[in-house]
Write an enzyme that holds these catalytic residues in place. Sequence first.
Site, PDB file in Angstrom:
ATOM      1  N   LEU A 184      -0.433 -59.330 -13.815  1.00 55.66           N
ATOM      2  CA  LEU A 184      -1.293 -58.415 -14.566  1.00 55.66           C
ATOM      3  C   LEU A 184      -0.739 -56.992 -14.488  1.00 55.66           C
ATOM      4  O   LEU A 184      -0.446 -56.488 -13.407  1.00 55.66           O
ATOM      5  CB  LEU A 184      -2.717 -58.441 -14.003  1.00 55.66           C
ATOM      6  N   THR A 238     -10.462 -62.610  -5.409  1.00 53.62           N
ATOM      7  CA  THR A 238     -11.898 -62.349  -5.294  1.00 53.62           C
ATOM      8  C   THR A 238     -12.330 -61.142  -6.126  1.00 53.62           C
ATOM      9  O   THR A 238     -13.510 -60.780  -6.111  1.00 53.62           O
ATOM     10  CB  THR A 238     -12.305 -62.101  -3.825  1.00 53.62           C
ATOM     11  N   THR A 276     -15.469 -36.168 -19.975  1.00 49.16           N
ATOM     12  CA  THR A 276     -14.304 -35.426 -19.487  1.00 49.16           C
ATOM     13  C   THR A 276     -13.630 -34.642 -20.611  1.00 49.16           C
ATOM     14  O   THR A 276     -13.220 -33.504 -20.431  1.00 49.16           O
ATOM     15  CB  THR A 276     -13.280 -36.382 -18.838  1.00 49.16           C
ATOM     16  N   TYR A 329      -0.294 -44.712  -9.150  1.00 48.84           N
ATOM     17  CA  TYR A 329      -0.689 -46.086  -9.467  1.00 48.84           C
ATOM     18  C   TYR A 329       0.096 -46.602 -10.664  1.00 48.84           C
ATOM     19  O   TYR A 329       0.688 -47.686 -10.620  1.00 48.84           O
ATOM     20  CB  TYR A 329      -2.198 -46.157  -9.738  1.00 48.84           C
ATOM     21  N   LYS A 370      -1.781 -47.951 -17.585  1.00 49.71           N
ATOM     22  CA  LYS A 370      -1.310 -46.824 -16.772  1.00 49.71           C
ATOM     23  C   LYS A 370       0.157 -46.965 -16.382  1.00 49.71           C
ATOM     24  O   LYS A 370       0.782 -46.002 -15.922  1.00 49.71           O
ATOM     25  CB  LYS A 370      -2.197 -46.659 -15.545  1.00 49.71           C
ATOM     26  N   SER A 426     -16.150 -53.144 -15.850  1.00 50.92           N
ATOM     27  CA  SER A 426     -15.593 -53.483 -14.543  1.00 50.92           C
ATOM     28  C   SER A 426     -15.854 -52.357 -13.549  1.00 50.92           C
ATOM     29  O   SER A 426     -16.170 -51.226 -13.924  1.00 50.92           O
ATOM     30  CB  SER A 426     -14.090 -53.751 -14.653  1.00 50.92           C
ATOM     31  N   GLU A 430     -12.291 -61.505   3.887  1.00 51.15           N
ATOM     32  CA  GLU A 430     -12.973 -62.758   4.219  1.00 51.15           C
ATOM     33  C   GLU A 430     -14.404 -62.783   3.699  1.00 51.15           C
ATOM     34  O   GLU A 430     -14.916 -63.844   3.312  1.00 51.15           O
ATOM     35  CB  GLU A 430     -12.971 -62.972   5.735  1.00 51.15           C
TER      36      GLU A 430
END
Length: 330
Positions: free
Chosen positions: A125, A13, A195, A137, A129, A173, A40
């Site tokens: 995927l 989703t 930054t 992560y 990083k 995104s 859900e």
Amino acid sequence: MLNNKTILITGGTGSFGKCFTKYVLNHYDVKKIIIYSRDEFKQFLMQNELKEYSEKLRFFIGDVRDLERLKRALKDVDYIVHAAALKQVPACEYNPNEAIKTNIHGAMNVIDAALDCGVHKVVALSTDKAVNPVNLYGGTKLVSDKLFIAANAYAGTSDLNFSIVRYGNVAGSRGSVIPFFQNIIDKGEKKLPITDYRMTRFWISLTEGVELVIKALEEAKGGETFISKIPSFKITDLAEAMLPGCEMPEVGIREGEKLHEIMVTVEDAMTTYEYDKHFIVYPQMVWQKDRMPKPTGKKVPEGFSYSSGTNTEWLSVEEIRQRLQHLDAH
């Protein structure tokens, strides 16, 4: 390739999952697409958005942390696209155990379930990083990548293979700089915080990411990492494209952030080959020589790396502005 196939998407989703699902339904005559995710409400929204395709869509509530649920969902599935992950850098730093459970243990569960359930292809995927990671992560995704590559050793005589697709932040995104800047502009501000003035990023759209995954599904033999050739842009040029003449105060790089996105390191270059529109990093360790993918591209030179800071293709301010007008809807 995808016609009459059943595909399961973990984290289906999300932005990628929705774009992948729409793209495949519009370009192929698949048997079924299974959306496997935890939320859900997001499934309810996606189900309504794609109700014209209801006969070919199935929605499974499930977590990649749950091996038994994954196995149930994978009955008669041909291909898996593994997109589920905890992706927010600060959230992963503050909740490291949770990041490990989803990004590493979840990857192990997808692999085990695929091996046990007769799946034919798995594409996972990855992210920039995961290359020389500087945050948790990235570290969890590096481990995940290694797990999927090594999984080919356990495929035995079956036709199952595992491969990886790697790209950076998708333009527009959630959590990326474009909606961040847009939110500031919508408030009537005349300053866009930068930054670091040196910062660069690759530009890839969701559709380009989807097409790379489909290429991997069609071509992978096992253990490859597919990376698109895409242009770079300067963050300062993006700001100028979005708000011409704006002030750009430099606010300092954030924790866990890099100046440049890196897709191929100098060390990876030993097994990296260049193709017309992409690179492939082939596995350095091979457990079954008869399953080893055979490169047909051009070997990259010694010392090669693929970084947004040293890219050969760059977007101008005007080109960025044009691309902003055609961003995929998320």
